[in-house]
Structures are given as structure tokens and as C-alpha cells.
Design a protein around this motif. Sequence first.
Motif, PDB file in Angstrom:
ATOM      1  N   ALA A   1       7.295 -15.542   9.338  1.00 15.57           N
ATOM      2  CA  ALA A   1       6.918 -15.513   7.771  1.00 15.57           C
ATOM      3  C   ALA A   1       5.901 -14.765   7.722  1.00 15.57           C
ATOM      4  O   ALA A   1       5.368 -13.982   6.872  1.00 15.57           O
ATOM      5  CB  ALA A   1       7.047 -16.986   7.109  1.00 15.57           C
ATOM      6  N   VAL A   2       4.685 -15.394   8.520  1.00 21.18           N
ATOM      7  CA  VAL A   2       3.429 -14.936   8.462  1.00 21.18           C
ATOM      8  C   VAL A   2       3.241 -13.395   8.789  1.00 21.18           C
ATOM      9  O   VAL A   2       2.478 -12.361   8.515  1.00 21.18           O
ATOM     10  CB  VAL A   2       2.336 -15.930   9.532  1.00 21.18           C
ATOM     11  CG1 VAL A   2       0.970 -15.224   9.447  1.00 21.18           C
ATOM     12  CG2 VAL A   2       2.308 -17.162   8.745  1.00 21.18           C
TER      13      VAL A   2
ATOM     14  N   LEU B   1       5.892 -11.260   8.763  1.00 22.41           N
ATOM     15  CA  LEU B   1       6.496 -10.437   7.641  1.00 22.41           C
ATOM     16  C   LEU B   1       5.580 -10.227   6.665  1.00 22.41           C
ATOM     17  O   LEU B   1       5.520  -9.031   5.874  1.00 22.41           O
ATOM     18  CB  LEU B   1       7.735 -11.227   7.233  1.00 22.41           C
ATOM     19  CG  LEU B   1       8.274 -10.679   6.020  1.00 22.41           C
ATOM     20  CD1 LEU B   1       9.304  -9.407   6.331  1.00 22.41           C
ATOM     21  CD2 LEU B   1       9.336 -11.482   5.245  1.00 22.41           C
ATOM     22  N   ALA B   2       4.668 -11.151   6.336  1.00 20.69           N
ATOM     23  CA  ALA B   2       3.856 -11.036   5.177  1.00 20.69           C
ATOM     24  C   ALA B   2       2.626  -9.987   5.678  1.00 20.69           C
ATOM     25  O   ALA B   2       2.078  -9.026   4.992  1.00 20.69           O
ATOM     26  CB  ALA B   2       3.001 -12.189   4.805  1.00 20.69           C
TER      27      ALA B   2
ATOM     28  N   THR C   1       4.437  -6.665   5.483  1.00 17.44           N
ATOM     29  CA  THR C   1       4.474  -6.148   4.110  1.00 17.44           C
ATOM     30  C   THR C   1       2.881  -5.282   3.645  1.00 17.44           C
ATOM     31  O   THR C   1       2.885  -4.578   2.986  1.00 17.44           O
ATOM     32  CB  THR C   1       4.738  -7.215   3.158  1.00 17.44           C
ATOM     33  OG1 THR C   1       6.057  -7.720   3.851  1.00 17.44           O
ATOM     34  CG2 THR C   1       4.937  -6.540   1.729  1.00 17.44           C
ATOM     35  N   ARG C   2       1.794  -6.531   3.972  1.00 13.13           N
ATOM     36  CA  ARG C   2       0.551  -6.069   3.551  1.00 13.13           C
ATOM     37  C   ARG C   2       0.265  -4.734   4.093  1.00 13.13           C
ATOM     38  O   ARG C   2      -0.359  -3.711   3.266  1.00 13.13           O
ATOM     39  CB  ARG C   2      -0.533  -7.154   3.936  1.00 13.13           C
ATOM     40  CG  ARG C   2      -0.498  -8.312   2.792  1.00 13.13           C
ATOM     41  CD  ARG C   2      -1.689  -9.113   3.271  1.00 13.13           C
ATOM     42  NE  ARG C   2      -1.412 -10.364   2.675  1.00 13.13           N
ATOM     43  CZ  ARG C   2      -0.981 -11.526   3.062  1.00 13.13           C
ATOM     44  NH1 ARG C   2      -0.987 -11.618   4.270  1.00 13.13           N
ATOM     45  NH2 ARG C   2      -0.813 -12.542   2.265  1.00 13.13           N
TER      46      ARG C   2
ATOM     47  N   ARG D   1       2.138  -2.156   5.222  1.00 14.76           N
ATOM     48  CA  ARG D   1       2.898  -1.165   4.559  1.00 14.76           C
ATOM     49  C   ARG D   1       2.581  -0.825   3.251  1.00 14.76           C
ATOM     50  O   ARG D   1       2.528   0.360   3.067  1.00 14.76           O
ATOM     51  CB  ARG D   1       4.527  -1.682   4.585  1.00 14.76           C
ATOM     52  CG  ARG D   1       5.293  -0.478   4.017  1.00 14.76           C
ATOM     53  CD  ARG D   1       6.800  -0.824   4.615  1.00 14.76           C
ATOM     54  NE  ARG D   1       7.282  -1.958   4.188  1.00 14.76           N
ATOM     55  CZ  ARG D   1       7.623  -2.991   5.043  1.00 14.76           C
ATOM     56  NH1 ARG D   1       7.552  -2.598   6.289  1.00 14.76           N
ATOM     57  NH2 ARG D   1       7.956  -4.209   4.587  1.00 14.76           N
ATOM     58  N   LEU D   2       1.903  -1.808   2.385  1.00 10.95           N
ATOM     59  CA  LEU D   2       1.374  -1.314   1.070  1.00 10.95           C
ATOM     60  C   LEU D   2       0.258  -0.839   1.146  1.00 10.95           C
ATOM     61  O   LEU D   2      -0.026   0.241   0.288  1.00 10.95           O
ATOM     62  CB  LEU D   2       1.538  -2.770   0.184  1.00 10.95           C
ATOM     63  CG  LEU D   2       2.774  -3.389  -0.180  1.00 10.95           C
ATOM     64  CD1 LEU D   2       2.676  -4.764  -0.725  1.00 10.95           C
ATOM     65  CD2 LEU D   2       3.445  -2.330  -1.196  1.00 10.95           C
TER      66      LEU D   2
ATOM     67  N   GLY E   1      -0.601   2.973  -0.167  1.00  8.18           N
ATOM     68  CA  GLY E   1      -1.833   3.253  -0.960  1.00  8.18           C
ATOM     69  C   GLY E   1      -2.658   4.320  -0.495  1.00  8.18           C
ATOM     70  O   GLY E   1      -3.071   5.264  -1.142  1.00  8.18           O
TER      71      GLY E   1
ATOM     72  N   GLU F   1      -0.991   7.658  -1.076  1.00  9.26           N
ATOM     73  CA  GLU F   1      -1.073   7.940  -2.515  1.00  9.26           C
ATOM     74  C   GLU F   1      -2.575   8.540  -2.539  1.00  9.26           C
ATOM     75  O   GLU F   1      -2.647   9.502  -3.408  1.00  9.26           O
ATOM     76  CB  GLU F   1      -0.861   6.874  -3.458  1.00  9.26           C
ATOM     77  CG  GLU F   1       0.603   6.241  -3.529  1.00  9.26           C
ATOM     78  CD  GLU F   1       1.580   7.235  -4.415  1.00  9.26           C
ATOM     79  OE1 GLU F   1       1.312   7.393  -5.610  1.00  9.26           O
ATOM     80  OE2 GLU F   1       2.371   7.635  -3.714  1.00  9.26           O
ATOM     81  N   ARG F   2      -3.608   8.025  -2.089  1.00 10.34           N
ATOM     82  CA  ARG F   2      -4.844   8.768  -2.182  1.00 10.34           C
ATOM     83  C   ARG F   2      -4.934  10.126  -1.525  1.00 10.34           C
ATOM     84  O   ARG F   2      -5.406  11.129  -2.042  1.00 10.34           O
ATOM     85  CB  ARG F   2      -5.786   7.809  -1.348  1.00 10.34           C
ATOM     86  CG  ARG F   2      -7.121   8.076  -1.583  1.00 10.34           C
ATOM     87  CD  ARG F   2      -8.212   7.183  -0.785  1.00 10.34           C
ATOM     88  NE  ARG F   2      -8.019   7.798   0.702  1.00 10.34           N
ATOM     89  CZ  ARG F   2      -8.905   8.443   1.260  1.00 10.34           C
ATOM     90  NH1 ARG F   2      -9.841   9.638   0.369  1.00 10.34           N
ATOM     91  NH2 ARG F   2      -8.717   9.068   2.560  1.00 10.34           N
TER      92      ARG F   2
ATOM     93  N   ARG G   1      -2.594  12.018  -1.663  1.00 10.71           N
ATOM     94  CA  ARG G   1      -1.907  13.008  -2.292  1.00 10.71           C
ATOM     95  C   ARG G   1      -2.953  13.724  -3.278  1.00 10.71           C
ATOM     96  O   ARG G   1      -2.550  15.108  -3.924  1.00 10.71           O
ATOM     97  CB  ARG G   1      -0.842  12.335  -3.367  1.00 10.71           C
ATOM     98  CG  ARG G   1       0.423  12.193  -2.412  1.00 10.71           C
ATOM     99  CD  ARG G   1       1.271  11.529  -3.580  1.00 10.71           C
ATOM    100  NE  ARG G   1       2.410  10.929  -2.573  1.00 10.71           N
ATOM    101  CZ  ARG G   1       3.337  11.684  -1.884  1.00 10.71           C
ATOM    102  NH1 ARG G   1       3.264  13.032  -1.938  1.00 10.71           N
ATOM    103  NH2 ARG G   1       4.389  10.798  -1.346  1.00 10.71           N
TER     104      ARG G   1
ATOM    105  N   PHE H   1      -8.863   2.554   2.318  1.00  9.61           N
ATOM    106  CA  PHE H   1      -9.650   2.661   1.230  1.00  9.61           C
ATOM    107  C   PHE H   1      -9.527   1.408   0.398  1.00  9.61           C
ATOM    108  O   PHE H   1     -10.671   1.057  -0.274  1.00  9.61           O
ATOM    109  CB  PHE H   1      -9.879   3.889   0.551  1.00  9.61           C
ATOM    110  CG  PHE H   1      -8.555   3.934  -0.727  1.00  9.61           C
ATOM    111  CD1 PHE H   1      -7.272   4.197  -0.452  1.00  9.61           C
ATOM    112  CD2 PHE H   1      -8.963   3.757  -2.120  1.00  9.61           C
ATOM    113  CE1 PHE H   1      -6.376   4.022  -1.297  1.00  9.61           C
ATOM    114  CE2 PHE H   1      -8.042   3.834  -3.045  1.00  9.61           C
ATOM    115  CZ  PHE H   1      -6.824   4.041  -2.760  1.00  9.61           C
ATOM    116  N   LEU H   2      -8.459   0.735   0.234  1.00 13.10           N
ATOM    117  CA  LEU H   2      -8.294  -0.301  -0.424  1.00 13.10           C
ATOM    118  C   LEU H   2      -8.760  -1.800   0.131  1.00 13.10           C
ATOM    119  O   LEU H   2      -8.891  -2.816  -0.477  1.00 13.10           O
ATOM    120  CB  LEU H   2      -6.635  -0.734  -0.559  1.00 13.10           C
ATOM    121  CG  LEU H   2      -5.898   0.428  -1.460  1.00 13.10           C
ATOM    122  CD1 LEU H   2      -4.497   0.252  -1.354  1.00 13.10           C
ATOM    123  CD2 LEU H   2      -6.391   0.061  -3.115  1.00 13.10           C
TER     124      LEU H   2
END
Lengths: 141, 187
Positions: free
Chosen positions: A46-47, A49-50, A53-54, A56-57, A61, A64-65, A67, A85-86
Amino acid sequence: MKGQSWHSAEARRGGWVTTDLILGLVLLVMIMGSIIGAIALQARAAVQLAQETRARLLLEGELERLRGLPEAELVPSVDERFVPFLGVSPSLEAATFRRTVRVEEDAHAARVTLVAEIPRTSGPCIVSIEGILCIHGGQAR
Amino acid sequence: MNGRSERRAQTLNELVAFIGVFVVIVSFAGPAVRRATDVAEASTRLCRASQTAEIAIGLVGSDLRQASIVTYDPAGLGSAAKTWPGGFRLAVRFPDHTAAAYFMQDGALVRYSLAEGLETPMSEKCLRWVMRKDFEQFNVAPVAGDAGLYRIDVAIRIRKPVGRDMQAREQIAHFTTAVRLRVGGSP
């Protein structure tokens, strides 16, 4: 003779009961150990997977920057390390982020591959995303 | 007769010893098993939180990409909904003049679809879509120095239902990403 044989039978019986007892306890400990082990494995998954996910997000991001970058800043690179950058959350502090930018021959598009490598005891976990940025009017979109 | 009573006594002794050992093991293992089930539940919640964050970010991101106008509250989508008169803390208007609005209500992320020309959703005209009731915070704010790029921060509560102090055992999982408007837009 009769008394002796009864005693030895009783001793054998006592031995068997002790063996059964020990075997039962060992079995109990093994069952409980495997249940706790499985739960620990689930918690770790679970850890992980989290974390994935973080990562990948964060990569999404970053893409997107990219772009909105001017064409001049979109320089070709191979496995160049970067810091998202996030910002990086504490659970991803050990991760390394790499970027590969390939500008297509006609210079109207760039293929961007972003990779996050999360170190694990069982070998690194790779999270990657790929995007094609169109270059229009001197700007990636 | 004597042998039989001796056997009975021995069996009773063994039984008492076995029960004693079992009680000792269970008393030691009980808290461990309880802890293990808590860990299992927390990990399940963490898995769900990850999936929920991805779904919520995906849908809000999809709305933002298509939006022509984005209105937001820098304080984020708090539990108090509809802080703007006739509006929401996050609303996006699309080029076809329809809109979507979000707010947090009792830990749930609620999305309303607004028909063309409407500023507030009329109950009979809105499509309501509710996410899981574990959202702690959902922030959408523009990234300074990069026009059209919005940062999305999601915080989801993960409850560990152990003991009576439920609050003390809550953990927050954070997820962050960014989305760029494709059509255009202004804060």
C-alpha cells in the motif's frame, strides 16, 4: 512385568502428548506468523502504491509544465536528472527523476519521457510517462 | 483403579498445561493480531486514497484542461461550501458556456454541472457526483510565473480506527500535480 509395561506405555503416551503439544504450538506460531507477515506485506504494498501514485502525478505535473515552455528551453537531453517543480514529498526523497527530450526531425514535435526511479530493497521501481509536445509558434503545447 | 485415576490426573495436568500455554500465547499474540488488523485496514485505506486521489485529480484536471475560465478561491475547497455568493470555491466555465463547480461537503468532493448561462446549479438541472467522504483538502491554484498552469493539491484522511482517540490516529496522505489550461483562461 505387568507394572513395568504399563509404566513404559504411560511414558510413551506422555511423550506423544508432549510432542503433540509442541507441534501444535509450532503450528500456531507458524500460522500467526504467516498472517502477520502477509499483513506486513500488504502494508508495504500500500505504501509503495501511494509512492508510485505520487511519483506519477508529479511526472504528469512536470509534463504539463513542459507544455508551456518556449521552444528554446526544450533542449534535447538523455536521462537528464531534474527536480520536479512541484516539490518532492518526504516519501519520495530517495527517488531520482530523469528526463529525456527528443526533438523530432521536422522540429514540430518533441517526444518527452519522464522517469522516476524509486529505490526498493527488492530492486528499483520505475514509474515513467511519455508525452508528445507539439511545437507551435515557438512554444511547446 | 489406581492406574486409571493416575491416567486421569495426568490427562488433566496436560490439559491444564496446554490451556495455560495457549492462554499465555493468546495474551501475547492478541495485541499483535489487533495491531496487524489495524495495519491491514490502514493499508487498505491508503490504497483507496491513492486511487481516489488519482480519479479526483483526473476528473478535475480534465475539466481544467477544457476550461476557458477558471474561478477559484486560494484557500481551497474547505468544508464550508458556496463561500461566494451564487458561486463556488472552484468553478470552471467551458467554451460552450456550460460550467462545472466543485466544493467540499462533509469530507466529500462534490461536482455540479451547470447548464448554459446558469450561475448556480438548480437542483433539478445539476448532475451530482460525489467522491468518497475522506477528503481533507482540495486546492487548485495557479502556479506563480507560469500563466495557465494550475497546481492541484489533494489531501485525503486515512483513519486508523484504534482505541478511543480516533482523531489522534488519523493520517493525511498528500498528492500533488499540475494541469495546464488548453483553451485559455483567467483566474
